[in-house]
Design an enzyme around this catalytic site. Structure first.
Site, PDB file in Angstrom:
ATOM      1  N   ASP A 414       0.866  -1.173   0.000  1.00 52.44           N
ATOM      2  CA  ASP A 414       0.000   0.000   0.000  1.00 52.44           C
ATOM      3  C   ASP A 414       0.909   1.230   0.000  1.00 52.44           C
ATOM      4  O   ASP A 414       2.132   1.110   0.032  1.00 52.44           O
ATOM      5  CB  ASP A 414      -0.957  -0.003   1.189  1.00 52.44           C
ATOM      6  CG  ASP A 414      -0.232   0.170   2.519  1.00 52.44           C
ATOM      7  OD1 ASP A 414       0.990  -0.083   2.563  1.00 52.44           O
ATOM      8  OD2 ASP A 414      -0.875   0.543   3.514  1.00 52.44           O
ATOM      9  N   LYS A 550     -16.884   8.129   2.534  1.00 56.33           N
ATOM     10  CA  LYS A 550     -15.819   8.996   2.012  1.00 56.33           C
ATOM     11  C   LYS A 550     -16.047  10.476   2.340  1.00 56.33           C
ATOM     12  O   LYS A 550     -15.665  11.368   1.575  1.00 56.33           O
ATOM     13  CB  LYS A 550     -15.653   8.815   0.495  1.00 56.33           C
ATOM     14  CG  LYS A 550     -15.215   7.426   0.091  1.00 56.33           C
ATOM     15  CD  LYS A 550     -15.000   7.329  -1.406  1.00 56.33           C
ATOM     16  CE  LYS A 550     -14.565   5.935  -1.803  1.00 56.33           C
ATOM     17  NZ  LYS A 550     -14.365   5.802  -3.258  1.00 56.33           N
ATOM     18  N   LYS A 568     -16.777  17.839   4.823  1.00 53.68           N
ATOM     19  CA  LYS A 568     -15.568  17.703   4.004  1.00 53.68           C
ATOM     20  C   LYS A 568     -15.485  16.255   3.540  1.00 53.68           C
ATOM     21  O   LYS A 568     -15.945  15.340   4.236  1.00 53.68           O
ATOM     22  CB  LYS A 568     -14.312  18.082   4.799  1.00 53.68           C
ATOM     23  CG  LYS A 568     -14.068  17.247   6.042  1.00 53.68           C
ATOM     24  CD  LYS A 568     -12.890  17.783   6.830  1.00 53.68           C
ATOM     25  CE  LYS A 568     -12.655  16.946   8.102  1.00 53.68           C
ATOM     26  NZ  LYS A 568     -11.584  17.494   8.948  1.00 53.68           N
ATOM     27  N   ARG A 598      -2.943  15.176  -1.862  1.00 54.25           N
ATOM     28  CA  ARG A 598      -4.227  14.559  -1.521  1.00 54.25           C
ATOM     29  C   ARG A 598      -5.251  15.667  -1.313  1.00 54.25           C
ATOM     30  O   ARG A 598      -5.023  16.564  -0.502  1.00 54.25           O
ATOM     31  CB  ARG A 598      -4.094  13.731  -0.233  1.00 54.25           C
ATOM     32  CG  ARG A 598      -3.101  12.597  -0.334  1.00 54.25           C
ATOM     33  CD  ARG A 598      -2.580  12.177   1.039  1.00 54.25           C
ATOM     34  NE  ARG A 598      -3.635  11.800   1.948  1.00 54.25           N
ATOM     35  CZ  ARG A 598      -3.889  10.539   2.321  1.00 54.25           C
ATOM     36  NH1 ARG A 598      -3.175   9.547   1.826  1.00 54.25           N
ATOM     37  NH2 ARG A 598      -4.839  10.269   3.186  1.00 54.25           N
TER      38      ARG A 598
END
Length: 710
Positions: A414, A550, A568, A598
């Site tokens: 990952d 998410k 958010k 990100r």
């Protein structure tokens, strides 16, 4: 009913009289005698005991085809040597002695390996825990293995939790606490937990020495908990205090092997012990491991034995059909030494089979064992694999698997926390389309005080004049308020923050540079200092972030009486639930992604008082639900998270670990294929792929994207 009762008995649970869910357990605070019969809190990870070592180790060693082969050959040679079954010219001792020596060495290595496990078990089981005596309200130090279901246990900051327990209260006023779960799931992020609200309000503010107050509050109470389960993220139960029944969920369960981080102390009631704790139920016995070399050797053994059988059959047939032509020759012994018990064809088959046993060189296996030991010593003392930060050498956990390192063909990794440091810094933001901040460069000086996380504070100040104070304040407010961060003041007066996610912490710290400083939170209130003035927000509901949703949102009431939903989340999700998508959004998201950052989209929604209060009532009812609690909360979140007004974008950098690119480049030169899994946007993933040498310019890069039109 019979099956259910048997399951309860086998798991050590006692049925609850009058309850249909007889697999549950009833736990009375501090009264072990009324809690039924449960397992103790000791754990065992070792494979052997004194009584089981010999049979189990022999069984494991007989999984090697060579050991079985040479054992059978030794028995066969002994039969030919000491009985007139057939003639054998090979002494059994020559094979049996080497076999026993090799098996003895392997047994010694296995015993030493398991002895280390026994020592580790003894160290864990004898650790000191604090049990609260409800009669006297005093601390009683006990060993971990002596804790029982129903005990009230006190855990202090930076201590490991000794058993699974429901959190009744803590020293923190907010009722939130964070634990490190690295021992449980390997993740470095802190996980948020919550105290039972009713008990915490009474206990909050007490000191760890004020245990008499704790004793008075919890002396009468009980918990009904679900049967032991492997799930580390869910928990269902209820707690009864003074006749009032309250629901329990996953946030209320503090798991064994986690470490308390942000509060001075926490107190809870033990509900699961020993092998019924989550961490032990998710562990497994050390399996029997055979290396690829041993598996290949076993296959070769089969081929050799088949060849040996063919040669033996040919020689036995030729000997028995032609021996009359030469058996009486004068230079040979005349006649048979003694009458054989078996027919000639079978007797000489066994004779030749023993003669051809040297086709399998027993020295090869002793050489393999010696090579394994040598390789283990080389690896464990190799200075190029020494880590100065932890003062540790590489550790070989299984001696017979050392050579497997050279047989690795694929590495699956990952990104976050493995290739990257999992230390987030806010690099850029977009406020109503106005970009502030600068991308990271190699020339960036390190932060002097370790606190400043955003280099665009000056640009944000300029944006106040360009796009208006209200828009900047709206953006900073979401960063400073919409989160689950907990703050506490250290002994030197410095404000110390703990967060479940490093992304969230980076945003809260960056808000300080925009003039909004988060200060404190309780169970239903949050305080910030905005441009020098203190502001208080009443927290009415939190819709937590999950991998499925998410996004996260928080319904708060401002001092002005306004009800506002702050949110958010991932850009695709936020665009779906927004009232409209600003024209600048997609272009700037692409721009940030190409820099390897990100991104999160943030927004808000003003709610009428009537609508907000109606939603809060439903939210409280869902929190108290005994069934489908998570599903109901998700449905309520989806109801309120609509028509969000997008305010801006945040772009956070997660720096790569040291030497990642060099390491991956060398691994690939060795012929190993490297795969990296990440949840980032395509452009972000591609940028990071080049940064860490997973991708290169001389590759043919194929993009499979279901979101693209072409």
């Amino acid at each position: 009913l019979i099956i259910g009762s048997l399951g309860a008995a086998m798991s050590g649970n006692k049925g609850i009289p009058g309850s249909a869910a007889h697999y549950e357990r009833a736990v009375a605070f501090g009264k072990q005698s009324s809690c039924g019969t449960f397992v103790d809190n000791s754990i065992t990870t070792s494979k052997y005991t004194i009584l089981t070592f010999l049979p189990l180790n022999l069984w494991e060693q007989l999984h090697r085809a060579a050991n079985v082969y040479f054992l059978l050959m030794s028995i066969l040679m002994a039969a030919g040597e000491y009985t007139p079954l057939f003639q054998s010219s090979v002494k059994a001792f020559s094979t049996a002695s080497v076999l026993l020596l090799m098996m003895f060495i392997s047994a010694i290595m296995a015993a030493l390996d398991d002895l280390a496990r026994h020592k580790a078990d003894a160290e864990v089981n004898s650790r000191s825990a604090i049990r609260v005596d409800l009669g006297s309200g005093t601390e009683v130090k006990v060993r971990w293995q002596d804790l029982k279901v129903g005990d009230i246990c006190l855990v202090k900051k930076n201590e490991e939790v000794p058993a699974d327990m429901v959190i009744l209260g803590s020293s923190d006023e907010s009722g939130r606490l964070f634990v490190e779960t690295m021992n449980l799931d390997g993740e470095t992020n802190l996980k948020g937990k919550a105290c039972v609200e009713k008990t915490h309000k009474e206990i909050a503010g007490a000191t760890s020495g004020d245990l008499q107050k704790v004793s008075r509050i919890v002396c009468e109470g009980s918990v009904v908990a679900e049967a032991p389960s492997k799930s580390i993220y869910s928990f269902v139960g209820n707690i009864t205090l003074n006749g009032e029944k309250l629901p329990l969920m996953g946030d209320h369960l503090l798991l064994r092997a986690t470490v308390l981080r942000n509060t001075a102390w926490a107190v809870g009631v033990v509900v699961y012990t020993g092998k019924e704790t989550r961490v032990v139920m998710n562990s497994r016995k050390a399996p029997l491991k055979l290396s690829s070399l041993e598996q290949a050797t076993n296959r070769c053994m089969l081929v050799i034995v088949v060849l040996q059988l063919l040669m033996t059959i040919v020689c036995a047939v030729l000997y028995t059909t032609t021996k009359g032509d030469y058996i009486d020759l004068w230079y040979l012994e005349s006649g048979e030494a003694e009458k054989l018990w078996l027919p000639d064809i079978l007797a000489y088959f066994l004779t030749f089979f023993c003669l051809f046993s040297n086709l399998v060189p027993i020295s090869m296996y002793s050489t393999m064992e010696i090579a394994n030991v040598a390789q283990m010593l080389f690896v464990s003392k190799d200075m190029t694999m020494y880590d100065e930060a932890t003062d540790k050498f590489a550790r070989v956990r299984s001696m017979n698997l050392v050579q497997e390192i050279g047989m690795v063909s694929y590495i699956f990794s990952d990104k976050t926390g493995t290739l990257t440091q999992n230390v987030m810094e806010l690099r850029q933001v977009s406020i109503d389309g106005e970009v502030c901040g600068k991308p990271a460069t190699a020339a960036d000086p390190p932060s002097a005080d370790g606190k400043k996380r955003f280099n665009g504070a000056e640009e944000v100040a300029n944006a106040r004049n360009k796009i208006g104070e209200a828009k900047v304040a709206k953006f900073a407010e979401i960063l400073a308020v919409c989160h689950t961060v907990v703050a506490e003041k250290a002994a030197d007066g410095e404000l110390h923050m703990e967060a479940e996610s490093p992304d969230e912490l980076a945003l809260v710290q960056a808000a300080v540079d925009m003039g909004w400083s988060f200060q404190h939170r309780s169970s239903d209130q949050l305080k910030v200092i905005a441009d020098g003035k203190e502001k208080a927000y009443q927290v009415l509901g939190i819709n937590a972030f999950t991998s499925a949703r998410k996004r996260m949102s928080m319904l708060v009431k401002r001092e002005t009486g306004e009800y506002v939903l702050l949110a958010k989340g991932a850009d695709n999700i936020m665009m779906d639930i927004s009232s409209s998508v600003p024209s600048y959004l997609k272009g700037q998201l692409y721009q940030f992604a190409c820099l390897g950052l990100r991104t999160l989209v943030i927004g808000q929604k003003i709610l009428p008082e009537k609508e907000a209060l109606a939603w809060v009532e439903k939210y409280k009812a869902a929190q108290s639900a005994m069934t489908d609690r998570d599903k109901q909360l998700d449905e309520l979140a989806a109801q309120v998270e609509v028509a969000i007004d997008i305010v801006g974008i945040t772009a956070v950098e997660d720096k790569l670990q040291d030497y990642v690119a060099e390491t991956i480049s060398r691994v690939k030169k060795g012929g190993v294929k490297v795969w990296v899994l990440t949840g980032d946007k395509l452009e972000t993933a591609r940028n990071i792929g080049f940064s860490c040498s997973v991708l290169s310019d001389n590759m043919e890069i194929i993009i499979m994207d279901t979101d693209r039109e072409n």
